[in-house]
Scaffold this active site. Structure first.
Site, PDB file in Angstrom:
ATOM      1  N   CYS A  47      41.873  41.881  37.180  1.00  0.00           N
ATOM      2  CA  CYS A  47      43.154  42.298  36.599  1.00  0.00           C
ATOM      3  C   CYS A  47      43.933  43.058  37.677  1.00  0.00           C
ATOM      4  CB  CYS A  47      42.853  43.207  35.404  1.00  0.00           C
ATOM      5  SG  CYS A  47      44.295  44.020  34.698  1.00  0.00           S
ATOM      6  N   SER A  49      45.246  45.793  37.534  1.00  0.00           N
ATOM      7  CA  SER A  49      44.884  47.227  37.538  1.00  0.00           C
ATOM      8  C   SER A  49      43.739  47.503  38.515  1.00  0.00           C
ATOM      9  CB  SER A  49      44.485  47.679  36.136  1.00  0.00           C
ATOM     10  OG  SER A  49      45.547  47.427  35.252  1.00  0.00           O
ATOM     11  N   HIS A  52      45.290  48.140  41.690  1.00  0.00           N
ATOM     12  CA  HIS A  52      45.818  49.512  41.739  1.00  0.00           C
ATOM     13  C   HIS A  52      44.716  50.488  42.157  1.00  0.00           C
ATOM     14  CE1 HIS A  52      49.672  48.447  40.186  1.00  0.00           C
ATOM     15  NE2 HIS A  52      49.289  48.188  38.956  1.00  0.00           N
ATOM     16  N   HIS A  69      36.981  45.652  35.095  1.00  0.00           N
ATOM     17  CA  HIS A  69      37.003  46.119  33.689  1.00  0.00           C
ATOM     18  C   HIS A  69      37.267  44.941  32.746  1.00  0.00           C
ATOM     19  CE1 HIS A  69      41.166  46.158  35.011  1.00  0.00           C
ATOM     20  NE2 HIS A  69      41.530  46.042  33.759  1.00  0.00           N
ATOM     21  N   CYS A 176      39.985  42.643  28.997  1.00  0.00           N
ATOM     22  CA  CYS A 176      41.281  43.267  29.285  1.00  0.00           C
ATOM     23  C   CYS A 176      42.432  42.296  29.050  1.00  0.00           C
ATOM     24  CB  CYS A 176      41.375  43.863  30.687  1.00  0.00           C
ATOM     25  SG  CYS A 176      43.039  44.560  30.951  1.00  0.00           S
TER      26      CYS A 176
HETATM   27  N1  COD Z   1      60.478  41.377  38.156  1.00  0.00           N
HETATM   28  C1  COD Z   1      59.861  40.405  37.446  1.00  0.00           C
HETATM   29  N2  COD Z   1      58.560  40.070  37.631  1.00  0.00           N
HETATM   30  C2  COD Z   1      57.870  40.751  38.564  1.00  0.00           C
HETATM   31  C3  COD Z   1      58.437  41.783  39.345  1.00  0.00           C
HETATM   32  C4  COD Z   1      59.814  42.081  39.111  1.00  0.00           C
HETATM   33  N3  COD Z   1      60.434  43.033  39.793  1.00  0.00           N
HETATM   34  N4  COD Z   1      57.498  42.266  40.181  1.00  0.00           N
HETATM   35  C5  COD Z   1      56.371  41.568  39.943  1.00  0.00           C
HETATM   36  N5  COD Z   1      56.582  40.662  38.970  1.00  0.00           N
HETATM   37  C6  COD Z   1      55.637  39.702  38.393  1.00  0.00           C
HETATM   38  C7  COD Z   1      54.707  39.079  39.399  1.00  0.00           C
HETATM   39  O1  COD Z   1      55.312  37.977  40.053  1.00  0.00           O
HETATM   40  C8  COD Z   1      53.530  38.647  38.505  1.00  0.00           C
HETATM   41  O2  COD Z   1      53.690  37.333  38.026  1.00  0.00           O
HETATM   42  C9  COD Z   1      53.579  39.632  37.339  1.00  0.00           C
HETATM   43  O3  COD Z   1      54.782  40.394  37.492  1.00  0.00           O
HETATM   44  C10 COD Z   1      52.382  40.610  37.321  1.00  0.00           C
HETATM   45  O4  COD Z   1      51.231  39.877  37.091  1.00  0.00           O
HETATM   46  P1  COD Z   1      49.806  40.197  37.739  1.00  0.00           P
HETATM   47  O5  COD Z   1      48.949  38.992  37.529  1.00  0.00           O
HETATM   48  O6  COD Z   1      49.970  40.711  39.112  1.00  0.00           O
HETATM   49  O7  COD Z   1      49.278  41.431  36.824  1.00  0.00           O
HETATM   50  P2  COD Z   1      48.380  41.505  35.504  1.00  0.00           P
HETATM   51  O8  COD Z   1      48.962  40.650  34.436  1.00  0.00           O
HETATM   52  O9  COD Z   1      46.935  41.284  35.867  1.00  0.00           O
HETATM   53  O10 COD Z   1      48.499  43.089  35.142  1.00  0.00           O
HETATM   54  C11 COD Z   1      49.677  43.667  34.819  1.00  0.00           C
HETATM   55  C12 COD Z   1      49.521  45.163  34.385  1.00  0.00           C
HETATM   56  C13 COD Z   1      50.826  45.528  33.803  1.00  0.00           C
HETATM   57  C14 COD Z   1      48.424  45.356  33.349  1.00  0.00           C
HETATM   58  C15 COD Z   1      49.074  46.065  35.565  1.00  0.00           C
HETATM   59  O11 COD Z   1      49.669  45.760  36.750  1.00  0.00           O
HETATM   60  C16 COD Z   1      49.312  47.558  35.286  1.00  0.00           C
HETATM   61  O12 COD Z   1      50.409  48.070  35.162  1.00  0.00           O
HETATM   62  N6  COD Z   1      48.199  48.292  35.231  1.00  0.00           N
HETATM   63  C17 COD Z   1      48.182  49.703  35.005  1.00  0.00           C
HETATM   64  C18 COD Z   1      47.914  49.975  33.564  1.00  0.00           C
HETATM   65  C19 COD Z   1      46.459  50.099  33.265  1.00  0.00           C
HETATM   66  O13 COD Z   1      45.699  50.670  33.996  1.00  0.00           O
HETATM   67  N7  COD Z   1      46.035  49.535  32.160  1.00  0.00           N
HETATM   68  C20 COD Z   1      44.660  49.600  31.730  1.00  0.00           C
HETATM   69  C21 COD Z   1      43.832  48.431  32.159  1.00  0.00           C
HETATM   70  S1  COD Z   1      44.717  46.994  32.383  1.00  0.00           S
HETATM   71 ZN    ZN Z   2      43.291  45.290  33.094  1.00  0.00          ZN
END
Ligand code: COD
Ligand code: ZN
Length: 374
Positions: A47, A49, A52, A69, A176
């Site tokens: 994920c 996260s 991060h 996770h 997750c």
């Molecule tokens: N505008 C539009 N899309 C965007 C932009 C932008 N400015 N920047 C990035 N993106 C797109 C990317 O192209 C990508 O497709 C997408 O956003 C993000 O996807 P992933 O695959 O990188 O991320 P995910 O889906 O695995 O995870 C997203 C979260 C929001 C869960 C994560 O990044 C987060 O914020 N984690 C912190 C919160 C946390 O700890 N939660 C508990 C466990 S998850």
């Molecule tokens: Zn996650």
């Protein structure tokens, strides 16, 4: 069990310091103490996260740490007093536990357990010790579940027993990504049939929110991402419109407001940036619109109060609003009954040794979910 009560030596991916790639090491995993469960992890998703964590941008994560996770596995042994699972059970470790006793666990409206690691300033197990060591050093746990380890020890109340027929290389996503996004639409927003939705960010979490909006009967689902390679999958999962903010001169909230008349009924942010959260908030209608924040940013956000004064709601959603121990087994059963197809989120399946490659795929926007197999 030959290994019960003994230290197990196995592979794990250790993050020794922020900004460094993961290092696949041999670690020692101590037996579970009272109230704990040791799990053989069979499969784990990746994920954003976790990335991060590697960058050092999540608060309260001390290094060295074993991240991960989004796993699924089989109980290897149990500590004293554990009654809800036994060796051999298929389980999903829960990044949000459910003690069942605190006031929030007892409240049907809440899924936030007060006895969770989110209430703690450190990333060790509840008794403030670790079950992991490597090269003589104590290694920290992550969200109490550290699924980037062949064996991990977690509190009993952070384990969901699932159907013995569940394929672990697929249902690991319920730890997750799938649960978080799908539940944000179903449980937190409570999307109504015929409504309009906008989802910002089409990763594993955002695409699961698309699936949730579709399952709830939304009539229009606007998917927003700067990476257009994500659009085909979004359409396959139920998006009716896919838009790239970079294609427009005006702010994307104005584009969405024009597309829908007055803004969508529900908007979601699954990216983790302050500016996209504000854009998503402003994309839902000014009176009854509900914005659901799924991503988290490490900086503060300031907004124009008028955005909320007219009636909009800003809600947070953690683990999709599911009461984890009770709901995840049911969600797995729904998957087995083919009520939805979360397999479509899995773009890559790799051996565990390729964990750093899997992170590269995520960072390059080439994967939705990579699943690592031990
Ligand atoms: N505008 C539009 N899309 C965007 C932009 C932008 N400015 N920047 C990035 N993106 C797109 C990317 O192209 C990508 O497709 C997408 O956003 C993000 O996807 P992933 O695959 O990188 O991320 P995910 O889906 O695995 O995870 C997203 C979260 C929001 C869960 C994560 O990044 C987060 O914020 N984690 C912190 C919160 C946390 O700890 N939660 C508990 C466990 S998850
Ligand atoms: Zn996650």
């Amino acid at each position: 069990m030959a290994t019960a009560g003994k230290v197990i030596r196995c592979r794990a991916a250790v993050a020794w310091a922020p900004g460094k790639p993961l290092s696949v090491e041999e670690v020692e995993v101590a037996p579970p103490k009272a109230g704990e469960v040791r799990i053989k992890i069979v499969a784990t998703g990746i994920c954003h996260s976790d990335d991060h964590v590697l960058k050092g941008s999540l608060p309260n994560v001390e290094f060295p740490v074993i991240p991960g996770h989004e796993g699924a596995g089989i109980v290897e042994s149990i500590g004293e007093g554990v009654a809800s699972v036994k060796p051999g059970d298929k389980v999903i470790p829960l990044c949000l536990p459910l003690c069942g006793e605190c006031s929030f666990c007892q409240n049907p409206e809440s899924n936030y357990c007060q006895k969770s690691h989110f209430s703690e300033p450190q990333n060790l197990l509840p008794d403030k010790t670790s079950r992991f060591t490597c090269k003589g050093k104590q290694i920290h746990h992550f969200l109490w579940i550290s699924t980037f380890a062949e064996y991990t020890v977690v509190p009993e109340y952070a384990v969901a027993k699932i159907d013995a027929a569940a394929p672990l290389d697929k249902v690991c996503l319920f730890g997750c990504g799938f649960s978080t996004g799908y539940g944000a639409a179903i449980n937190t927003a409570k999307v109504k049939p015929g409504s309009t939705c906008a989802i910002f960010g089409l990763g594993g979490v955002g695409l699961s929110a698309v699936m949730g909006c579709k399952a709830a009967g939304a009539s229009r689902i606007i998917a927003v991402d700067i990476n257009e390679d994500k659009f085909a999958k979004a359409k396959e999962l139920g998006a009716t419109d896919c838009i790239n903010p970079r294609d427009f001169k005006k702010p994307i909230q104005e584009v969405i407001t024009e597309m829908t008349g007055q803004g969508v009924d529900y908007s979601f942010e699954a990216i983790g940036h302050g500016d996209t959260m504000i854009a998503a908030l402003a994309s839902c209608n000014m009176s009854t619109g509900v914005f659901v924040m799924i991503g988290v940013t490490d900086s503060e956000i300031s907004i124009d109060p008028m955005l909320l004064l007219t009636g909009r709601t800003w809600k947070g959603s953690m683990f999709g609003g599911w009461k984890s121990r009770e709901c995840i087994p049911k969600l797995v059963s729904s998957y087995l009954e083919k009520k939805f197809n979360s397999d479509l989120l899995i773009t890559h399946t790799l051996p565990f040794a390729k964990v750093n490659e899997a992170f590269e795929l995520l960072r390059a926007g080439k994967s939705i979910r990579s699943v690592l197999l031990f």
